[in-house]
Design an enzyme around this catalytic site. Structure first.
Site, PDB file in Angstrom:
ATOM      1  N   GLY A  33      48.944  35.793  38.849  1.00  0.00           N
ATOM      2  CA  GLY A  33      49.325  35.920  40.253  1.00  0.00           C
ATOM      3  C   GLY A  33      48.824  37.193  40.911  1.00  0.00           C
ATOM      4  O   GLY A  33      47.984  37.901  40.382  1.00  0.00           O
ATOM      5  N   HIS A  39      40.158  35.568  41.485  1.00  0.00           N
ATOM      6  CA  HIS A  39      40.877  34.330  41.122  1.00  0.00           C
ATOM      7  C   HIS A  39      40.360  33.148  41.944  1.00  0.00           C
ATOM      8  O   HIS A  39      40.161  32.051  41.428  1.00  0.00           O
ATOM      9  CB  HIS A  39      42.380  34.494  41.400  1.00  0.00           C
ATOM     10  CG  HIS A  39      43.050  35.598  40.637  1.00  0.00           C
ATOM     11  ND1 HIS A  39      43.542  36.721  41.249  1.00  0.00           N
ATOM     12  CD2 HIS A  39      43.324  35.739  39.329  1.00  0.00           C
ATOM     13  CE1 HIS A  39      44.104  37.512  40.342  1.00  0.00           C
ATOM     14  NE2 HIS A  39      43.983  36.938  39.168  1.00  0.00           N
ATOM     15  N   GLY A 149      37.684  34.642  33.898  1.00  0.00           N
ATOM     16  CA  GLY A 149      36.749  35.632  34.423  1.00  0.00           C
ATOM     17  C   GLY A 149      36.140  36.494  33.329  1.00  0.00           C
ATOM     18  O   GLY A 149      36.812  36.862  32.366  1.00  0.00           O
ATOM     19  N   MET A 186      37.472  43.664  41.255  1.00  0.00           N
ATOM     20  CA  MET A 186      38.786  43.261  41.785  1.00  0.00           C
ATOM     21  C   MET A 186      39.764  43.074  40.644  1.00  0.00           C
ATOM     22  O   MET A 186      39.417  42.537  39.588  1.00  0.00           O
ATOM     23  CB  MET A 186      38.657  41.972  42.580  1.00  0.00           C
ATOM     24  CG  MET A 186      37.943  42.188  43.880  1.00  0.00           C
ATOM     25  SD  MET A 186      38.089  40.746  44.939  1.00  0.00           S
ATOM     26  CE  MET A 186      37.025  41.268  46.273  1.00  0.00           C
TER      27      MET A 186
HETATM   28  P1  AMP Z   1      44.870  37.778  35.756  1.00  0.00           P
HETATM   29  O1  AMP Z   1      45.706  37.219  36.861  1.00  0.00           O
HETATM   30  O2  AMP Z   1      44.493  39.213  35.944  1.00  0.00           O
HETATM   31  O3  AMP Z   1      45.451  37.473  34.393  1.00  0.00           O
HETATM   32  O4  AMP Z   1      43.483  36.997  35.816  1.00  0.00           O
HETATM   33  C1  AMP Z   1      43.438  35.591  35.822  1.00  0.00           C
HETATM   34  C2  AMP Z   1      42.002  35.151  35.639  1.00  0.00           C
HETATM   35  O5  AMP Z   1      41.205  35.675  36.695  1.00  0.00           O
HETATM   36  C3  AMP Z   1      41.390  35.670  34.332  1.00  0.00           C
HETATM   37  O6  AMP Z   1      40.553  34.663  33.774  1.00  0.00           O
HETATM   38  C4  AMP Z   1      40.598  36.861  34.800  1.00  0.00           C
HETATM   39  O7  AMP Z   1      39.523  37.194  33.950  1.00  0.00           O
HETATM   40  C5  AMP Z   1      40.119  36.377  36.154  1.00  0.00           C
HETATM   41  N1  AMP Z   1      39.764  37.530  36.996  1.00  0.00           N
HETATM   42  C6  AMP Z   1      40.494  38.638  37.238  1.00  0.00           C
HETATM   43  N2  AMP Z   1      39.821  39.503  38.012  1.00  0.00           N
HETATM   44  C7  AMP Z   1      38.622  38.934  38.273  1.00  0.00           C
HETATM   45  C8  AMP Z   1      37.461  39.319  39.020  1.00  0.00           C
HETATM   46  N3  AMP Z   1      37.402  40.495  39.655  1.00  0.00           N
HETATM   47  N4  AMP Z   1      36.405  38.480  39.066  1.00  0.00           N
HETATM   48  C9  AMP Z   1      36.447  37.284  38.424  1.00  0.00           C
HETATM   49  N5  AMP Z   1      37.515  36.852  37.701  1.00  0.00           N
HETATM   50  C10 AMP Z   1      38.581  37.664  37.626  1.00  0.00           C
END
Ligand code: AMP
Length: 284
Positions: A33, A39, A149, A186
């Protein structure tokens, strides 16, 4: 249209089953979130690869250490649902922790090799929590494709390994890191940064760019490339957690970058108390 919000495992299983039985391809984007454009890029890619996109929004307690930021992790369910809607997400699984880890829960997934170094070494238990929740989400949704990501590069390798080793039969897609205009990757955790910290945080991407420039000029010795990153971190007043140049698949440390060998530069550093990570390919 506002996404359907799923709160329980039972309703989520029934919803996902109904999508699959109708013959439609399902994509899943797991998140914690406080959504940003990184995301959203995964959600949009999911729309291109499947008929229906689902997301999960769950701040997973088992991947946080006892002294980490679980209780203050940023949350904004209303804003997140609006972003999901505009990205074309049809359903969002947003459970309470007790729904994911009910009394009697005792089964964990451990990926033993790629979890070991880097973030795994500094955050004991972190990847066990990640691997467990991602396995649960993949078993629950049984999506055709799941998107993650490269921002969390080691996590992506952990997920690729568990999918393969447990024969989950889900296509795992790794997507490029989305950055702010000035280069900062990000991250939901960027919300912790003060205006001053926000400027200091640029040292991560600047350091990696310095290493990349040296590589392009012919430098192949890893200690020299790593020092270029460290210099930028130090100059900005950041505390290094680690800077490593590793094999892009096994994540084993390298001493030189060999021609044709995909390598990855992985960086983690503290801006005050906020821990940021970033990475980029080198050579290959
Ligand atoms: P998180 O909410 O931080 O657990 O991230 C959820 C998903 O979004 C994970 O697969 C992350 O690697 C991806 N993600 C987070 N930040 C970025 C970004 N700046 N660019 C691309 N994907 C991202």
């Amino acid at each position: 249209m506002a996404p359907l919000v799923l709160r329980t495992v039972a309703e989520t299983a029934a919803w996902a089953e109904s999508i699959r039985r109708s013959g439609r391809r399902l994509a899943l984007v797991p998140t914690m979130g406080y959504l940003h454009d990184g995301h959203v890029s995964l959600m949009r890619e999911g729309r291109g690869r499947a008929d229906v996109v689902a997301a999960s929004i769950f701040v997973n307690p088992t991947q946080f250490g006892p002294t980490e930021d679980l209780s203050r992790y940023p949350r904004d369910m209303e804003g997140d649902l609006a972003k999901c809607a505009s990205a074309g997400v049809e359903a969002v699984f947003a459970p309470e922790p007790s729904e994911v880890y009910p009394p009697g829960f005792q089964t964990y997934v451990e990926v033993t090799q790629v979890s070991q170094g880097q973030c795994g070494a500094r955050r004991p238990g972190h990847f066990k929590g990640v691997a467990t929740v991602v396995t649960k989400l993949l078993c629950l949704f049984k999506p055709h494709v799941a998107l993650f990501g490269e921002k969390d590069y080691q996590q992506l390798q952990v997920i690729r390994a568990l999918e393969r080793d447990l024969n989950l039969g889900v296509e795992i897609i790794g997507m490029p890191t989305i950055r702010e205009a000035d280069g900062l990757a990000m991250s939901s955790r960027n919300a912790y940064l003060s205006p001053e910290g926000r400027k200091q945080a640029l040292a991560l991407s600047r350091g990696m760019a310095a290493a990349q420039a040296l590589y392009r000029q012919g430098t192949r010795e890893v200690p020299v490339l790593v020092s270029a990153v460290r210099r930028e971190l130090e100059a900005a007043g950041l505390r290094e957690d680690y800077v490593e140049l590793v094999d892009a698949t096994s994540l084993s440390p390298l001493s030189t970058v060999s021609p044709g060998q995909p390598a990855r530069l992985l960086v983690a550093a503290f801006v005050g108390t906020t821990r940021l990570i970033d990475n980029q390919p080198i050579g290959g």
